[in-house]
Design a protein around this motif. Structure first.
Motif, short mmCIF file in Angstrom:
data_model
loop_
_atom_site.label_atom_id
_atom_site.label_comp_id
_atom_site.label_asym_id
_atom_site.label_seq_id
_atom_site.Cartn_x
_atom_site.Cartn_y
_atom_site.Cartn_z
N PHE A 1 0.79 -1.23 0.00
CA PHE A 1 0.00 0.00 0.00
C PHE A 1 0.82 1.29 0.00
O PHE A 1 0.53 2.22 0.73
N GLY A 2 1.82 1.34 -0.87
CA GLY A 2 2.52 2.59 -1.13
C GLY A 2 3.73 2.82 -0.24
O GLY A 2 3.70 2.52 0.93
N SER A 3 4.80 3.36 -0.78
CA SER A 3 5.98 3.69 0.00
C SER A 3 7.09 4.16 -0.94
O SER A 3 6.81 4.75 -1.97
N ARG A 4 8.36 3.84 -0.59
CA ARG A 4 9.48 4.27 -1.42
C ARG A 4 10.60 3.24 -1.36
O ARG A 4 10.69 2.43 -0.43
N VAL A 5 11.47 3.31 -2.37
CA VAL A 5 12.69 2.52 -2.39
C VAL A 5 13.84 3.48 -2.65
O VAL A 5 13.79 4.29 -3.58
N ASP A 6 14.87 3.41 -1.80
CA ASP A 6 16.05 4.25 -1.93
C ASP A 6 17.23 3.42 -2.42
O ASP A 6 17.43 2.29 -1.97
N LEU A 7 18.01 4.00 -3.30
CA LEU A 7 19.24 3.37 -3.79
C LEU A 7 20.43 4.20 -3.38
O LEU A 7 20.41 5.43 -3.49
N TYR A 8 21.49 3.53 -2.91
CA TYR A 8 22.74 4.18 -2.56
C TYR A 8 23.83 3.56 -3.41
O TYR A 8 24.12 2.37 -3.30
N LEU A 9 24.43 4.39 -4.27
CA LEU A 9 25.39 3.91 -5.26
C LEU A 9 26.71 4.66 -5.13
O LEU A 9 26.77 5.73 -4.51
N PRO A 10 27.79 4.12 -5.71
CA PRO A 10 29.06 4.85 -5.69
C PRO A 10 28.89 6.26 -6.24
O PRO A 10 28.09 6.49 -7.16
N ALA A 11 29.64 7.20 -5.69
CA ALA A 11 29.50 8.61 -6.07
C ALA A 11 29.75 8.85 -7.55
O ALA A 11 29.21 9.80 -8.13
N HIS A 12 30.55 7.98 -8.19
CA HIS A 12 30.87 8.20 -9.60
C HIS A 12 29.73 7.75 -10.53
O HIS A 12 29.79 7.98 -11.74
N PHE A 13 28.69 7.11 -9.96
CA PHE A 13 27.59 6.62 -10.79
C PHE A 13 26.89 7.79 -11.47
O PHE A 13 26.46 8.75 -10.82
N SER A 14 26.77 7.72 -12.78
CA SER A 14 26.11 8.78 -13.55
C SER A 14 24.71 8.32 -13.93
O SER A 14 24.54 7.38 -14.72
N THR A 15 23.70 8.95 -13.34
CA THR A 15 22.33 8.53 -13.58
C THR A 15 21.72 9.22 -14.79
O THR A 15 22.05 10.37 -15.09
N SER A 16 20.83 8.51 -15.46
CA SER A 16 20.16 9.07 -16.63
C SER A 16 18.75 9.54 -16.30
O SER A 16 17.99 9.91 -17.20
N VAL A 17 18.37 9.53 -15.01
CA VAL A 17 17.05 10.02 -14.61
C VAL A 17 17.21 11.24 -13.72
O VAL A 17 18.28 11.50 -13.18
N LYS A 18 16.11 11.97 -13.58
CA LYS A 18 16.12 13.17 -12.75
C LYS A 18 14.85 13.21 -11.91
O LYS A 18 13.90 12.44 -12.15
N LYS A 19 14.82 14.09 -10.95
CA LYS A 19 13.66 14.25 -10.08
C LYS A 19 12.42 14.53 -10.92
O LYS A 19 12.44 15.38 -11.81
N GLY A 20 11.35 13.78 -10.63
CA GLY A 20 10.09 13.95 -11.36
C GLY A 20 9.86 12.92 -12.44
O GLY A 20 8.73 12.76 -12.93
N ASP A 21 10.91 12.19 -12.84
CA ASP A 21 10.76 11.16 -13.88
C ASP A 21 9.94 9.98 -13.37
O ASP A 21 10.04 9.60 -12.20
N LYS A 22 9.16 9.38 -14.26
CA LYS A 22 8.42 8.16 -13.95
C LYS A 22 9.26 6.96 -14.39
O LYS A 22 9.86 6.98 -15.47
N VAL A 23 9.29 5.93 -13.55
CA VAL A 23 10.13 4.75 -13.84
C VAL A 23 9.33 3.47 -13.62
O VAL A 23 8.32 3.46 -12.91
N ARG A 24 9.82 2.38 -14.24
CA ARG A 24 9.19 1.07 -14.12
C ARG A 24 10.22 0.06 -13.61
O ARG A 24 11.34 -0.01 -14.13
#
Length: 216
Positions: free
Chosen positions: A181-204
């Motif tokens: 019934f709803g919540s969140r998942v947090d990811l902690y990755l090495p600082a050098h990780f370059s993400t291709s998503v930004k705040k507000g993006d929808k993901v699957r």
């Protein structure tokens, strides 16, 4: 031949059976004014616990989303609860309309699982991220990179389910748990990780690529 899989998470069966049985009893007793809302609730519970198949991207270094929902954090921070030093944190908020089955973001071995009791503040707030109940899985990836994926309980979601166990080797996109019934998942990755998503993006979960995790 592989038997067809029912696209419903097993943890939802008790809720579905209870709602369906209640609807049936109300219908038999001809309480139409109550049976119709009960039928709607049964339909919602069925839909909430849906567990569709997902196809992981073919790229071996693709790091995928562990959850369906909206990215609410994508930035470098320091949080020594899970990893030492500066890390890249990506947080995904799941509302009640998202699929709630969580998937392994990148293949590797489960090194540690920590379940910490806590509060049940709204999961999309900093207060919730810091104080809510969580289940943290520390992973060493197939290319020897350490990361942590954290299921966080929320205001309504008060039941974290983790099927993974210490020592398990899981593949990218493999199911490993859910949050009711709803919540969140947090990811902690090495600082050098370059993400291709930004705040507000929808993901699957299991499909959306968050970035690429090369060798350490």
């Amino acid at each position: 031949m592989k038997a067809p899989r029912i696209p419903i998470a097993q943890e939802g069966y008790p809720f579905i059976l209870f709602a369906g049985f209640s609807t049936l009893i109300l219908a038999i007793l001809e309480f139409a004014y109550a049976a119709l809302p009960a039928l709607a609730v049964t339909g919602f519970v069925l839909w909430f616990f849906r567990d569709p198949e997902r196809v992981a991207p073919p790229h071996a270094d693709a790091f995928v989303s562990p959850a369906d929902g909206k990215v609410i954090v994508a930035e470098k921070i320091t949080d020594d609860r899970f990893m030492q030093g500066e890390v890249m944190k990506i947080s995904i908020f799941m509302n009640v309309f998202n699929v709630h089955v969580n998937r392994f973001p990148f293949g590797g071995e489960v090194k540690e699982i920590t379940l910490r009791p806590g509060k049940f503040y709204s999961a999309d707030t900093n207060k919730g991220a810091l104080h809510n109940e969580y289940c943290a899985i520390t992973v060493t990836s197939k290319n020897n990179i350490k990361y942590c994926v954290v299921q966080v309980a929320g205001l309504i979601a008060r039941r974290i389910v983790c099927w993974a166990e210490k020592g398990d080797s899981l593949a990218t996109g493999q199911r490993y748990g859910l949050i009711r019934f709803g919540s969140r998942v947090d990811l902690y990755l090495p600082a050098h990780f370059s993400t291709s998503v930004k705040k507000g993006d929808k993901v699957r979960a299991g499909e959306t690529v968050l970035g690429y995790l090369g060798a350490a």
